[in-house]
Write a protein that holds these residues in place. Structure first.
Motif, PDB file in Angstrom:
ATOM      1  N   HIS A 135       0.823  -1.215   0.000  1.00 43.13           N
ATOM      2  CA  HIS A 135       0.000   0.000   0.000  1.00 43.13           C
ATOM      3  C   HIS A 135       0.856   1.263   0.000  1.00 43.13           C
ATOM      4  N   ALA A 136       0.296   2.305  -0.603  1.00 44.00           N
ATOM      5  CA  ALA A 136       0.990   3.595  -0.650  1.00 44.00           C
ATOM      6  C   ALA A 136       0.314   4.640   0.223  1.00 44.00           C
ATOM      7  N   ASP A 137      -0.859   4.302   0.765  1.00 42.46           N
ATOM      8  CA  ASP A 137      -1.641   5.327   1.466  1.00 42.46           C
ATOM      9  C   ASP A 137      -1.818   5.051   2.956  1.00 42.46           C
ATOM     10  N   HIS A 138      -1.314   3.927   3.409  1.00 40.54           N
ATOM     11  CA  HIS A 138      -1.342   3.636   4.844  1.00 40.54           C
ATOM     12  C   HIS A 138      -0.270   2.589   5.119  1.00 40.54           C
ATOM     13  N   ILE A 139       0.031   2.377   6.391  1.00 37.60           N
ATOM     14  CA  ILE A 139       0.998   1.343   6.760  1.00 37.60           C
ATOM     15  C   ILE A 139       0.235   0.160   7.335  1.00 37.60           C
ATOM     16  N   THR A 140       0.588  -1.019   6.859  1.00 40.12           N
ATOM     17  CA  THR A 140      -0.083  -2.227   7.335  1.00 40.12           C
ATOM     18  C   THR A 140       0.237  -2.484   8.813  1.00 40.12           C
ATOM     19  N   ALA A 141      -0.696  -3.137   9.479  1.00 48.79           N
ATOM     20  CA  ALA A 141      -0.473  -3.522  10.880  1.00 48.79           C
ATOM     21  C   ALA A 141       0.141  -4.919  10.990  1.00 48.79           C
ATOM     22  N   GLY A 142       0.503  -5.529   9.849  1.00 45.68           N
ATOM     23  CA  GLY A 142       0.980  -6.914   9.852  1.00 45.68           C
ATOM     24  C   GLY A 142       2.061  -7.201  10.880  1.00 45.68           C
ATOM     25  N   LEU A 143       3.128  -6.407  10.834  1.00 45.60           N
ATOM     26  CA  LEU A 143       4.264  -6.680  11.722  1.00 45.60           C
ATOM     27  C   LEU A 143       3.923  -6.420  13.193  1.00 45.60           C
TER      28      LEU A 143
ATOM     29  N   GLU B 202     -17.493   1.478  -8.409  1.00 45.29           N
ATOM     30  CA  GLU B 202     -17.561   2.491  -9.482  1.00 45.29           C
ATOM     31  C   GLU B 202     -16.235   3.219  -9.651  1.00 45.29           C
ATOM     32  N   GLY B 203     -15.137   2.494  -9.481  1.00 45.23           N
ATOM     33  CA  GLY B 203     -13.824   3.093  -9.668  1.00 45.23           C
ATOM     34  C   GLY B 203     -12.757   2.016  -9.710  1.00 45.23           C
ATOM     35  N   CYS B 204     -11.509   2.459  -9.588  1.00 50.98           N
ATOM     36  CA  CYS B 204     -10.379   1.519  -9.513  1.00 50.98           C
ATOM     37  C   CYS B 204      -9.195   2.284  -8.947  1.00 50.98           C
ATOM     38  N   GLY B 205      -8.177   1.557  -8.510  1.00 55.41           N
ATOM     39  CA  GLY B 205      -6.974   2.196  -7.997  1.00 55.41           C
ATOM     40  C   GLY B 205      -6.210   2.882  -9.121  1.00 55.41           C
ATOM     41  N   ARG B 206      -5.398   3.856  -8.758  1.00 56.60           N
ATOM     42  CA  ARG B 206      -4.610   4.574  -9.764  1.00 56.60           C
ATOM     43  C   ARG B 206      -3.510   3.675 -10.317  1.00 56.60           C
ATOM     44  N   THR B 207      -2.991   4.023 -11.457  1.00 54.77           N
ATOM     45  CA  THR B 207      -2.020   3.152 -12.135  1.00 54.77           C
ATOM     46  C   THR B 207      -0.713   3.887 -12.442  1.00 54.77           C
ATOM     47  N   ASP B 208      -0.480   5.013 -11.745  1.00 53.18           N
ATOM     48  CA  ASP B 208       0.688   5.828 -12.108  1.00 53.18           C
ATOM     49  C   ASP B 208       1.866   5.694 -11.144  1.00 53.18           C
ATOM     50  N   PHE B 209       1.818   4.739 -10.220  1.00 54.70           N
ATOM     51  CA  PHE B 209       2.956   4.488  -9.323  1.00 54.70           C
ATOM     52  C   PHE B 209       3.129   2.990  -9.137  1.00 54.70           C
ATOM     53  N   GLN B 210       4.242   2.585  -8.511  1.00 58.04           N
ATOM     54  CA  GLN B 210       4.466   1.186  -8.099  1.00 58.04           C
ATOM     55  C   GLN B 210       4.295   0.197  -9.267  1.00 58.04           C
TER      56      GLN B 210
ATOM     57  N   MET C 231       0.518  11.782  -0.875  1.00 61.17           N
ATOM     58  CA  MET C 231       1.312  12.478   0.152  1.00 61.17           C
ATOM     59  C   MET C 231       2.089  11.535   1.079  1.00 61.17           C
ATOM     60  N   PHE C 232       1.621  10.293   1.226  1.00 63.59           N
ATOM     61  CA  PHE C 232       2.254   9.393   2.203  1.00 63.59           C
ATOM     62  C   PHE C 232       3.114   8.323   1.534  1.00 63.59           C
ATOM     63  N   ILE C 233       3.140   8.294   0.213  1.00 61.68           N
ATOM     64  CA  ILE C 233       3.748   7.166  -0.513  1.00 61.68           C
ATOM     65  C   ILE C 233       5.228   6.963  -0.173  1.00 61.68           C
ATOM     66  N   ASP C 234       5.974   8.050   0.000  1.00 61.62           N
ATOM     67  CA  ASP C 234       7.422   7.914   0.220  1.00 61.62           C
ATOM     68  C   ASP C 234       7.744   7.298   1.579  1.00 61.62           C
ATOM     69  N   TYR C 235       6.775   7.284   2.464  1.00 57.82           N
ATOM     70  CA  TYR C 235       6.942   6.637   3.773  1.00 57.82           C
ATOM     71  C   TYR C 235       6.244   5.271   3.801  1.00 57.82           C
ATOM     72  N   ALA C 236       5.060   5.235   3.187  1.00 60.34           N
ATOM     73  CA  ALA C 236       4.260   4.009   3.264  1.00 60.34           C
ATOM     74  C   ALA C 236       4.912   2.841   2.526  1.00 60.34           C
ATOM     75  N   VAL C 237       5.413   3.082   1.324  1.00 57.95           N
ATOM     76  CA  VAL C 237       5.948   1.964   0.544  1.00 57.95           C
ATOM     77  C   VAL C 237       7.164   1.325   1.219  1.00 57.95           C
ATOM     78  N   PRO C 238       8.172   2.109   1.633  1.00 54.31           N
ATOM     79  CA  PRO C 238       9.285   1.457   2.358  1.00 54.31           C
ATOM     80  C   PRO C 238       8.829   0.795   3.649  1.00 54.31           C
ATOM     81  N   GLY C 239       7.884   1.419   4.353  1.00 54.01           N
ATOM     82  CA  GLY C 239       7.367   0.835   5.606  1.00 54.01           C
ATOM     83  C   GLY C 239       6.640  -0.479   5.356  1.00 54.01           C
ATOM     84  N   ASN C 240       5.894  -0.541   4.282  1.00 57.01           N
ATOM     85  CA  ASN C 240       5.137  -1.756   3.971  1.00 57.01           C
ATOM     86  C   ASN C 240       6.012  -2.854   3.379  1.00 57.01           C
TER      87      ASN C 240
END
Ligand code: FE2
Length: 249
Positions: free
Chosen positions: A59-67, A135-143, A213-222
């Motif tokens: 995810h790019a918009d939140h951090i998972t609680a997995g760990l 009625e939508g889908c996730g964006r396709t311009d990153f990751q 706005m959160f992608i640069d933190y969320a992706v490495p964190g996830n």
């Protein structure tokens, strides 16, 4: 079978709790770190044991609680094998059912929002992550997003499921909870009806969405299965503060 749809308002994420009544085992799909206390309380309230957390994608918009859930309640981490996360305990692959107690999920590789994205079919429900939203889908311009791939994932894989399968998305930004394959085939403005690949690519190329706005933190964190960075700017602290934390704490 026990089923709960849980909403996290900061990132508008849906987390799904599935519980097996016979074995007491449970799985959480896409848990969010800020909602960890709520999720643990819900699992306990239902008398379940959290066996696994399961991710649809990085995810790019939140951090998972997995760990954090693994540390707190001893759950294992399942994530798409495609992403080769060293922190995961189980690699999800298409064609290999994922079993927790009496719960069986059929994984479908649905790339396009991210290249490693998976959806999970569970009986007459499908958890579509960000591949297919109501009625939508996730964006396709990153990751490694790819509109061509997303079109195929949705039209060829998800829309091949029976019409009455219920669609449970990874997010909703407008208070909607559930749709169905038939409804998305008819009403999805990006991917439904006779929408062509060229039309879809054109729509996705012209969304003019802001940089996440959160992608640069969320992706490495996830990629570490859910680590909050220690250098978060003040305006992003809410993405890592547990819901029960005091503003100071
Ligand atoms: Fe996403």
């Amino acid at each position: 079978m026990i089923f709960r749809q849980l909403f996290e308002p900061i990132s508008s994420t849906y987390t799904y709790l599935l519980g097996c009544e016979e074995t007491g085992q449970a799985v959480l799909i896409d848990p969010v770190i800020v909602a960890i206390d709520r999720d643990v309380a819900e699992v306990n309230r239902l008398g379940l044991t959290l066996a696994y957390t399961l991710e649809t994608h990085i995810h790019a918009d939140h951090i998972t609680a997995g760990l954090e859930l693994k540390k707190k309640v001893g759950s294992k981490i399942a994530a798409p094998a495609y992403d080769r996360l060293p922190c995961s305990d189980f690699g999800i692959e298409e064609g290999k059912p994922f079993q927790v107690g009496g719960i069986t999920l059929q994984p479908f590789h649905t790339p396009g929002h991210t290249d490693g994205h998976f959806a999970y079919l569970f009986g007459d429900r499908v958890f579509t992550g960000d591949a297919l939203l109501i009625e939508g889908c996730g964006r396709t311009d990153f990751q490694n997003g790819d509109a061509d791939a997303l079109y195929k994932s949705v039209r060829e894989k998800l829309f091949s499921l029976p019409d009455d399968v219920l669609v449970y998305p990874g997010h909703d930004y407008d208070d909607r909870h559930v749709s169905s394959i038939a409804q998305e085939k008819k009403r999805n403005p990006r991917l439904g009806k006779e929408r062509t690949l060229e039309e879809f690519k054109n729509i996705m190329a012209n969304l003019k969405l802001p940089y996440p706005m959160f992608i640069d933190y969320a992706v490495p964190g996830n990629k570490q299965c859910g680590v909050c960075p220690c250098d978060l700017p003040e305006n992003l602290e809410k993405y890592c503060q547990h819901m029960s934390d005091s503003p100071q704490g």
